[in-house]
Write a protein that holds these residues in place. Sequence first.
Motif, PDB file in Angstrom:
ATOM      1  N   ASP A  30       0.853  -1.195   0.000  1.00 17.06           N
ATOM      2  CA  ASP A  30       0.000   0.000   0.000  1.00 17.06           C
ATOM      3  C   ASP A  30       0.882   1.236   0.000  1.00 17.06           C
ATOM      4  N   VAL A  31       0.389   2.308  -0.615  1.00 15.12           N
ATOM      5  CA  VAL A  31       1.022   3.621  -0.521  1.00 15.12           C
ATOM      6  C   VAL A  31      -0.074   4.617  -0.168  1.00 15.12           C
ATOM      7  N   TRP A  32       0.166   5.419   0.867  1.00 10.75           N
ATOM      8  CA  TRP A  32      -0.847   6.349   1.366  1.00 10.75           C
ATOM      9  C   TRP A  32      -0.258   7.743   1.552  1.00 10.75           C
ATOM     10  N   LYS A  33      -1.078   8.740   1.291  1.00  8.34           N
ATOM     11  CA  LYS A  33      -0.735  10.130   1.594  1.00  8.34           C
ATOM     12  C   LYS A  33      -1.338  10.442   2.958  1.00  8.34           C
ATOM     13  N   LEU A  34      -0.492  10.753   3.931  1.00 11.30           N
ATOM     14  CA  LEU A  34      -0.989  11.057   5.270  1.00 11.30           C
ATOM     15  C   LEU A  34      -1.363  12.537   5.360  1.00 11.30           C
ATOM     16  N   PRO A  35      -2.423  12.856   6.080  1.00 12.06           N
ATOM     17  CA  PRO A  35      -2.859  14.250   6.229  1.00 12.06           C
ATOM     18  C   PRO A  35      -2.007  14.980   7.275  1.00 12.06           C
ATOM     19  N   THR A  36      -0.758  15.224   6.921  1.00 13.60           N
ATOM     20  CA  THR A  36       0.215  15.797   7.865  1.00 13.60           C
ATOM     21  C   THR A  36       1.032  16.885   7.188  1.00 13.60           C
ATOM     22  N   TYR A  37       0.408  17.948   6.762  1.00 16.30           N
ATOM     23  CA  TYR A  37       1.135  19.017   6.073  1.00 16.30           C
ATOM     24  C   TYR A  37       2.036  19.785   7.033  1.00 16.30           C
ATOM     25  N   GLY A  38       3.221  20.125   6.543  1.00 17.46           N
ATOM     26  CA  GLY A  38       4.173  20.851   7.368  1.00 17.46           C
ATOM     27  C   GLY A  38       5.305  21.418   6.542  1.00 17.46           C
ATOM     28  N   GLY A  39       6.406  21.646   7.223  1.00 20.19           N
ATOM     29  CA  GLY A  39       7.577  22.222   6.578  1.00 20.19           C
ATOM     30  C   GLY A  39       8.600  21.172   6.209  1.00 20.19           C
ATOM     31  N   PRO A  40       9.732  21.592   5.651  1.00 19.87           N
ATOM     32  CA  PRO A  40      10.721  20.646   5.127  1.00 19.87           C
ATOM     33  C   PRO A  40      11.388  19.774   6.186  1.00 19.87           C
ATOM     34  N   ASP A  41      11.359  20.192   7.443  1.00 23.30           N
ATOM     35  CA  ASP A  41      12.066  19.441   8.487  1.00 23.30           C
ATOM     36  C   ASP A  41      11.125  18.764   9.489  1.00 23.30           C
ATOM     37  N   ASP A  42       9.869  18.550   9.118  1.00 21.30           N
ATOM     38  CA  ASP A  42       8.877  18.045  10.068  1.00 21.30           C
ATOM     39  C   ASP A  42       8.775  16.532  10.155  1.00 21.30           C
ATOM     40  N   LEU A  43       9.557  15.797   9.369  1.00 24.19           N
ATOM     41  CA  LEU A  43       9.480  14.337   9.484  1.00 24.19           C
ATOM     42  C   LEU A  43       9.840  13.890  10.892  1.00 24.19           C
ATOM     43  N   VAL A  44      10.825  14.514  11.497  1.00 15.07           N
ATOM     44  CA  VAL A  44      11.243  14.116  12.841  1.00 15.07           C
ATOM     45  C   VAL A  44      10.092  14.252  13.831  1.00 15.07           C
ATOM     46  N   ARG A  45       9.262  15.275  13.655  1.00 12.13           N
ATOM     47  CA  ARG A  45       8.112  15.461  14.538  1.00 12.13           C
ATOM     48  C   ARG A  45       7.071  14.366  14.319  1.00 12.13           C
ATOM     49  N   LEU A  46       6.852  13.980  13.056  1.00  6.22           N
ATOM     50  CA  LEU A  46       5.899  12.910  12.780  1.00  6.22           C
ATOM     51  C   LEU A  46       6.387  11.579  13.336  1.00  6.22           C
ATOM     52  N   VAL A  47       7.664  11.284  13.165  1.00 12.85           N
ATOM     53  CA  VAL A  47       8.211  10.031  13.709  1.00 12.85           C
ATOM     54  C   VAL A  47       8.064  10.014  15.226  1.00 12.85           C
ATOM     55  N   ARG A  48       8.338  11.148  15.856  1.00 16.75           N
ATOM     56  CA  ARG A  48       8.161  11.228  17.310  1.00 16.75           C
ATOM     57  C   ARG A  48       6.706  10.958  17.682  1.00 16.75           C
ATOM     58  N   GLN A  49       5.775  11.535  16.921  1.00 18.82           N
ATOM     59  CA  GLN A  49       4.351  11.313  17.174  1.00 18.82           C
ATOM     60  C   GLN A  49       3.983   9.837  17.006  1.00 18.82           C
ATOM     61  N   MET A  50       4.538   9.185  15.972  1.00 12.39           N
ATOM     62  CA  MET A  50       4.207   7.783  15.692  1.00 12.39           C
ATOM     63  C   MET A  50       4.829   6.823  16.707  1.00 12.39           C
ATOM     64  N   THR A  51       5.906   7.236  17.361  1.00  7.62           N
ATOM     65  CA  THR A  51       6.617   6.319  18.255  1.00  7.62           C
ATOM     66  C   THR A  51       6.439   6.642  19.729  1.00  7.62           C
ATOM     67  N   ASP A  52       5.759   7.721  20.040  1.00 11.60           N
ATOM     68  CA  ASP A  52       5.539   8.112  21.432  1.00 11.60           C
ATOM     69  C   ASP A  52       4.360   7.330  21.994  1.00 11.60           C
ATOM     70  N   ASP A  53       4.575   6.599  23.068  1.00 13.82           N
ATOM     71  CA  ASP A  53       3.533   5.758  23.658  1.00 13.82           C
ATOM     72  C   ASP A  53       2.312   6.574  24.068  1.00 13.82           C
ATOM     73  N   ASP A  54       2.519   7.772  24.595  1.00  8.56           N
ATOM     74  CA  ASP A  54       1.399   8.570  25.073  1.00  8.56           C
ATOM     75  C   ASP A  54       0.581   9.168  23.942  1.00  8.56           C
ATOM     76  N   ASP A  55       1.215   9.421  22.796  1.00  7.47           N
ATOM     77  CA  ASP A  55       0.536  10.091  21.691  1.00  7.47           C
ATOM     78  C   ASP A  55       0.323   9.178  20.498  1.00  7.47           C
ATOM     79  N   SER A  56       0.407   7.884  20.704  1.00 10.69           N
ATOM     80  CA  SER A  56       0.298   6.973  19.575  1.00 10.69           C
ATOM     81  C   SER A  56      -1.058   7.080  18.902  1.00 10.69           C
ATOM     82  N   ALA A  57      -1.038   7.139  17.567  1.00 10.68           N
ATOM     83  CA  ALA A  57      -2.292   7.193  16.813  1.00 10.68           C
ATOM     84  C   ALA A  57      -3.098   5.921  16.990  1.00 10.68           C
ATOM     85  N   ILE A  58      -2.431   4.786  17.183  1.00  9.09           N
ATOM     86  CA  ILE A  58      -3.164   3.542  17.398  1.00  9.09           C
ATOM     87  C   ILE A  58      -3.913   3.607  18.719  1.00  9.09           C
ATOM     88  N   ALA A  59      -3.234   4.065  19.754  1.00  5.80           N
ATOM     89  CA  ALA A  59      -3.890   4.178  21.050  1.00  5.80           C
ATOM     90  C   ALA A  59      -5.020   5.196  21.008  1.00  5.80           C
TER      91      ALA A  59
END
Length: 197
Positions: free
Chosen positions: A28-57
Amino acid sequence: MKLKLPNTEYTSRPWRVHEFTDDFEVEDVWKLPTYGGPDDLVRLVRQMTDDDDSAIADSNIIVRTLWSFRWKLGALLGWDKPDKGLGKRVMSLRDRLPSDLREVRGPDMLVTPFTSVYQTHDEWLAEVANSTVHALMHLGWVQDEKGDYYAQMTALVKPNGLFGKLYMWGISPLRQRLVYPPLFRAISREWRMHQAG
């Protein structure tokens, strides 16, 4: 907004991941609704890997129930035993990495068993293996025609024999209809909340 993308949106880009994953299939290939700036991948990875802020949870009860059911079924049938995973049944992709990527590992996910392979300024790759499949989750940070940046999520798989292929075929409708839509809404909700804060 159309989130499902053609596979060429992943295969045509010059990602580093292409250097060592030619034996995996693009699922699968998906476009995530996460618009930002050129250096925001690190913030998304932090969001995806943080236990308290996990999208699955944070996603809906259907997603949480399906994940819980999958792990309980895997425990019952022995799909997720340590001898079926990374370093046992299959080698970790970290063993294939060129030396420059070995130095930029990135964080592991805490809610799911995905472990990080590497992270650069525009890519993050995580992997999981069990008796059914060796699966990869690739996040790429992409610039659109308006100059905005967003995340592209690609699932790559190497099924384990006929059983693994049947398993992937069987769960595909669940992923497409019940897991991904609420998961992406939760990712978007968290993304907007952190942008506003």
